[in-house]
Design a protein around this motif. Structure first.
Motif, PDB file in Angstrom:
ATOM      1  N   LEU A  46       0.945  -1.184   0.028  1.00  0.00           N
ATOM      2  CA  LEU A  46       0.031  -0.008  -0.123  1.00  0.00           C
ATOM      3  C   LEU A  46       0.991   1.197   0.034  1.00  0.00           C
ATOM      4  CD1 LEU A  46      -2.966  -1.233   2.700  1.00  0.00           C
ATOM      5  CD2 LEU A  46      -2.747  -1.304  -0.101  1.00  0.00           C
ATOM      6  N   GLY A  47       0.280   2.313  -0.218  1.00  0.00           N
ATOM      7  CA  GLY A  47       1.038   3.880  -0.370  1.00  0.00           C
ATOM      8  C   GLY A  47       1.155   4.391   0.918  1.00  0.00           C
ATOM      9  N   TYR A  48       1.092   3.525   2.217  1.00  0.00           N
ATOM     10  CA  TYR A  48       1.470   4.134   3.424  1.00  0.00           C
ATOM     11  C   TYR A  48       2.036   3.133   4.311  1.00  0.00           C
ATOM     12  CZ  TYR A  48      -2.683   1.867   5.633  1.00  0.00           C
ATOM     13  OH  TYR A  48      -3.407   0.721   6.186  1.00  0.00           O
ATOM     14  N   ASP A  49       3.131   3.387   5.047  1.00  0.00           N
ATOM     15  CA  ASP A  49       3.772   2.674   6.024  1.00  0.00           C
ATOM     16  C   ASP A  49       3.179   3.046   7.182  1.00  0.00           C
ATOM     17  OD1 ASP A  49       5.351   2.113   3.947  1.00  0.00           O
ATOM     18  OD2 ASP A  49       7.291   3.127   4.746  1.00  0.00           O
ATOM     19  N   CYS A  50       3.669   2.281   8.432  1.00  0.00           N
ATOM     20  CA  CYS A  50       3.222   2.267   9.814  1.00  0.00           C
ATOM     21  C   CYS A  50       4.346   2.042  10.605  1.00  0.00           C
ATOM     22  CB  CYS A  50       1.954   1.522  10.181  1.00  0.00           C
ATOM     23  SG  CYS A  50       2.416  -0.310   9.750  1.00  0.00           S
ATOM     24  N   ALA A  51       4.247   2.401  11.871  1.00  0.00           N
ATOM     25  CA  ALA A  51       5.057   2.092  12.846  1.00  0.00           C
ATOM     26  C   ALA A  51       4.352   1.820  14.028  1.00  0.00           C
ATOM     27  CB  ALA A  51       6.070   3.230  13.258  1.00  0.00           C
ATOM     28  N   LEU A  52       4.659   0.706  14.784  1.00  0.00           N
ATOM     29  CA  LEU A  52       4.271  -0.032  15.866  1.00  0.00           C
ATOM     30  C   LEU A  52       5.290  -0.203  17.071  1.00  0.00           C
ATOM     31  CD1 LEU A  52       2.242  -2.824  13.950  1.00  0.00           C
ATOM     32  CD2 LEU A  52       1.364  -0.507  14.504  1.00  0.00           C
ATOM     33  N   PHE A  53       5.189   0.562  18.096  1.00  0.00           N
ATOM     34  CA  PHE A  53       5.897   0.447  19.158  1.00  0.00           C
ATOM     35  C   PHE A  53       7.567   0.824  18.699  1.00  0.00           C
ATOM     36  CE2 PHE A  53       2.288  -1.800  20.666  1.00  0.00           C
ATOM     37  CZ  PHE A  53       2.111  -1.461  21.833  1.00  0.00           C
ATOM     38  N   GLY A  54       7.631   1.676  17.795  1.00  0.00           N
ATOM     39  CA  GLY A  54       8.797   2.097  17.471  1.00  0.00           C
ATOM     40  C   GLY A  54       9.359   1.354  16.194  1.00  0.00           C
ATOM     41  N   VAL A  55       8.774   0.407  15.600  1.00  0.00           N
ATOM     42  CA  VAL A  55       9.257  -0.503  14.866  1.00  0.00           C
ATOM     43  C   VAL A  55       8.801  -0.093  13.362  1.00  0.00           C
ATOM     44  CG1 VAL A  55       9.764  -2.784  13.591  1.00  0.00           C
ATOM     45  CG2 VAL A  55       9.854  -2.275  16.181  1.00  0.00           C
ATOM     46  N   HIS A  56       9.295   0.198  12.233  1.00  0.00           N
ATOM     47  CA  HIS A  56       8.587   0.677  10.943  1.00  0.00           C
ATOM     48  C   HIS A  56       8.512  -0.563   9.979  1.00  0.00           C
ATOM     49  CE1 HIS A  56       9.804   3.348   7.060  1.00  0.00           C
ATOM     50  NE2 HIS A  56       8.634   2.803   7.114  1.00  0.00           N
ATOM     51  N   PHE A  57       7.173  -0.331   9.563  1.00  0.00           N
ATOM     52  CA  PHE A  57       6.485  -1.636   8.485  1.00  0.00           C
ATOM     53  C   PHE A  57       6.179  -1.131   7.308  1.00  0.00           C
ATOM     54  CE2 PHE A  57       6.164  -3.099  13.084  1.00  0.00           C
ATOM     55  CZ  PHE A  57       6.567  -4.309  13.006  1.00  0.00           C
TER      56      PHE A  57
ATOM     57  N   GLY B  36      -7.148   2.367  23.028  1.00  0.00           N
ATOM     58  CA  GLY B  36      -7.586   3.420  23.363  1.00  0.00           C
ATOM     59  C   GLY B  36      -6.682   4.658  23.004  1.00  0.00           C
ATOM     60  N   GLU B  37      -7.431   5.770  22.789  1.00  0.00           N
ATOM     61  CA  GLU B  37      -6.832   6.860  22.173  1.00  0.00           C
ATOM     62  C   GLU B  37      -5.509   7.295  22.881  1.00  0.00           C
ATOM     63  OE1 GLU B  37      -7.608   9.029  19.924  1.00  0.00           O
ATOM     64  OE2 GLU B  37      -9.669   8.547  19.443  1.00  0.00           O
ATOM     65  N   GLU B  38      -5.249   7.258  23.959  1.00  0.00           N
ATOM     66  CA  GLU B  38      -4.022   7.722  24.716  1.00  0.00           C
ATOM     67  C   GLU B  38      -3.069   6.780  24.280  1.00  0.00           C
ATOM     68  OE1 GLU B  38      -2.077   8.468  29.015  1.00  0.00           O
ATOM     69  OE2 GLU B  38      -4.231   7.954  29.134  1.00  0.00           O
ATOM     70  N   LYS B  39      -3.162   5.486  24.428  1.00  0.00           N
ATOM     71  CA  LYS B  39      -1.791   4.591  24.049  1.00  0.00           C
ATOM     72  C   LYS B  39      -1.743   4.603  22.566  1.00  0.00           C
ATOM     73  CE  LYS B  39      -2.599   1.481  27.821  1.00  0.00           C
ATOM     74  NZ  LYS B  39      -3.173  -0.227  28.033  1.00  0.00           N
ATOM     75  N   PHE B  40      -2.831   4.494  21.757  1.00  0.00           N
ATOM     76  CA  PHE B  40      -2.568   4.785  20.344  1.00  0.00           C
ATOM     77  C   PHE B  40      -1.740   5.866  19.777  1.00  0.00           C
ATOM     78  CE2 PHE B  40      -3.560   5.988  16.067  1.00  0.00           C
ATOM     79  CZ  PHE B  40      -3.853   4.803  15.417  1.00  0.00           C
ATOM     80  N   ARG B  41      -1.938   7.125  20.673  1.00  0.00           N
ATOM     81  CA  ARG B  41      -1.330   8.434  20.398  1.00  0.00           C
ATOM     82  C   ARG B  41       0.441   8.244  20.710  1.00  0.00           C
ATOM     83  NH1 ARG B  41      -5.652  11.263  22.139  1.00  0.00           N
ATOM     84  NH2 ARG B  41      -4.416  11.480  24.333  1.00  0.00           N
ATOM     85  N   ARG B  42       0.623   7.336  21.815  1.00  0.00           N
ATOM     86  CA  ARG B  42       2.018   6.990  22.324  1.00  0.00           C
ATOM     87  C   ARG B  42       2.708   6.108  21.599  1.00  0.00           C
ATOM     88  NH1 ARG B  42       1.322   5.690  28.544  1.00  0.00           N
ATOM     89  NH2 ARG B  42       3.620   5.546  28.338  1.00  0.00           N
ATOM     90  N   TYR B  43       2.049   5.086  20.967  1.00  0.00           N
ATOM     91  CA  TYR B  43       2.709   3.826  20.497  1.00  0.00           C
ATOM     92  C   TYR B  43       2.601   3.479  19.010  1.00  0.00           C
ATOM     93  CZ  TYR B  43       3.310   2.913  25.440  1.00  0.00           C
ATOM     94  OH  TYR B  43       3.690   2.970  26.899  1.00  0.00           O
ATOM     95  N   ILE B  44       1.434   3.975  18.471  1.00  0.00           N
ATOM     96  CA  ILE B  44       0.992   3.670  17.114  1.00  0.00           C
ATOM     97  C   ILE B  44       1.144   4.733  16.222  1.00  0.00           C
ATOM     98  CG2 ILE B  44      -0.892   2.497  15.823  1.00  0.00           C
ATOM     99  CD1 ILE B  44       0.422   0.845  18.184  1.00  0.00           C
ATOM    100  N   GLN B  45       1.556   4.612  14.991  1.00  0.00           N
ATOM    101  CA  GLN B  45       1.773   5.583  13.949  1.00  0.00           C
ATOM    102  C   GLN B  45       1.133   4.920  12.623  1.00  0.00           C
ATOM    103  OE1 GLN B  45       5.872   6.068  15.303  1.00  0.00           O
ATOM    104  NE2 GLN B  45       5.780   8.065  14.337  1.00  0.00           N
ATOM    105  N   ILE B  46      -0.164   4.983  12.679  1.00  0.00           N
ATOM    106  CA  ILE B  46      -0.633   4.549  11.350  1.00  0.00           C
ATOM    107  C   ILE B  46      -1.564   5.824  10.719  1.00  0.00           C
ATOM    108  CG2 ILE B  46      -2.565   2.959  10.412  1.00  0.00           C
ATOM    109  CD1 ILE B  46      -1.949   1.181  12.646  1.00  0.00           C
TER     110      ILE B  46
END
Length: 203
Positions: A136-147, A176-186
């Motif tokens: 897909l045209g977007y990457d993501c990062a989960l707990f600091g790991v780039h995918f 939830g919103e708070e943890k998502f903002r801290r750990y998830i980049q999608i």
């Protein structure tokens, strides 16, 4: 070969044996996280077995609440079964197990620029590509790991913004919103750096 949906006890056994062997501790989420997802009815741990009931491979799927979008959490082929085409057979069996409209999402580690580390990363991406995955045209990062984000379906894929929203919702509804903002980049926007690497946390 048959595809079996594991119960919690069977998943625990697989986790303590084949999954621990296949994944380093930093890549394997706590079993308690899988247990929590199963308790919510949104986790399908599938096992491809031979005629004698021996495990050939596992595909653990995390389901969106609408059940059409499924995120590949782990794909695992036990060490003694590798390099025999089991991974491709496992994917095909899982595709056939769900309705044709099902959208499968995957997160495969992005190349790092380190030739040594990237050999296995690129092999994994090429494996998915050979088996019909679209990057897909977007990457993501989960707990600091780039995918890299990959996706496939037997029917035409939805628009990418729809897929992106469903991808976000899978994590938002669990953390939830708070943890998502801290750990998830999608998504992980172009030029954006992943957060510092952190272990998966349920706290």
């Amino acid at each position: 070969m048959t595809l079996k949906l594991l119960n919690l006890e069977e998943l625990k056994t697989a986790y303590e044996t084949d999954l621990r062997e296949a994944f380093p501790p930093a890549e394997l989420k706590p079993f308690s996280a899988m247990e929590a997802l199963m308790g919510k009815g949104i986790y399908d741990p599938l096992c491809l077995q031979d005629e004698e009931g021996t495990a050939l491979g596992y595909l653990l799927l995390w389901k969106h609440r609408d059940a059409r979008f499924l995120l590949i959490d782990y794909l695992c082929v036990p060490a003694k079964r590798r390099n025999g085409g089991i991974g491709a057979k496992l994917l095909q069996a899982v595709y056939d197990y769900y309705p044709a409209s099902t959208v499968f999402l995957g997160e495969s580690e992005a190349p790092t620029g380190d030739s040594g580390a990237d050999e296995m990363i690129l092999r994994r991406l090429n494996f998915y590509a050979r088996n019909g995955a679209k990057t897909l045209g977007y990457d993501c990062a989960l707990f600091g790991v780039h995918f890299k984000t990959i996706c496939w379906s037997r029917e035409p894929l939805p628009e990418e913004d729809v897929i992106l929203q469903k991808h976000r919702e899978i994590y938002l509804e669990h953390f939830g919103e708070e943890k998502f903002r801290r750990y998830i980049q999608i998504p992980l926007h172009p030029g954006e750096k992943p957060f510092p690497v952190t272990d998966w946390t349920e706290d």
